[in-house]
Design a protein around this motif. Structure first.
Motif: not given
Length: 178
Positions: A15-19, A109-115, A118-132
């Motif tokens: 777990e991290q502060d942002s996740w 290992f699998q849980l860290l891969d899931i994290r 998910d972080q890559h997916r969220r970053a892509a969604e944020q980038a999509g919102e910033e540049n629609p």
């Protein structure tokens, strides 16, 4: 066979502060429970449920078989700590059971891969919102495989002002008969 230690896997924070995550274990005791678990699996695997991930015994074995062979050429996108799958694959190929500590490392290992995914997916969604409009600039046109310009997608159905409907809009005058 003693499992090979993967440096950093045990000490890696999950777990991290942002996740943060909520991990649940579902175990059935009867055939009725197994039916309910299968229904839960189907519900979690729906595209709408992108915040849920299912780890099963079969998916764990598939991941071990996929990444555990040291002789195969690895992709550039292999997950961090994938080396933990190599001794597990050796044990599976020999027909032996995977010891608890190695299975625990495989699950982490699998849980860290899931994290990470998910972080890559969220970053892509944020980038999509910033540049629609996407990364393409106003002058660039997309092309298909043959080099011809791709057709523009049709406008959304709800954008037409001249849509025919019997429903009244808020701005329109409505008479109440009463």
């Amino acid at each position: 066979m003693a499992p090979k230690r993967v440096p950093g896997l045990i000490a890696a924070p999950f777990e991290q502060d942002s996740w943060s995550a909520c991990v649940s274990v579902v175990v059935g005791r009867s055939p009725e429970d197994e039916e309910l678990i299968r229904a839960l699996e189907l519900a979690v695997q729906q595209p709408l449920r992108k915040l849920f991930t299912l780890l099963t015994w079969d998916s764990t074995l598939a991941k071990i078989r996929e990444l555990g062979n040291p002789k195969t050429k690895k992709h550039k996108d292999v997950p961090m700590f994938y080396e933990v799958t190599e001794p597990a694959k050796v044990l599976l190929d020999a027909g032996e059971e995977i010891p608890c500590d190695l299975m625990a490392q495989s699950l982490k290992f699998q849980l860290l891969d899931i994290r990470s995914n998910d972080q890559h997916r969220r970053a892509a969604e944020q980038a999509g919102e910033e540049n629609p409009k996407g990364k393409a600039g106003p002058g660039s046109a997309t092309k298909d495989k043959r080099g011809a310009k791709a057709k523009k997608p049709p406008p959304p159905i709800g954008s037409s002002k001249e849509r025919e409907t019997k429903l009244k809009r808020r701005a329109e005058n409505v008479e109440f008969i009463g």
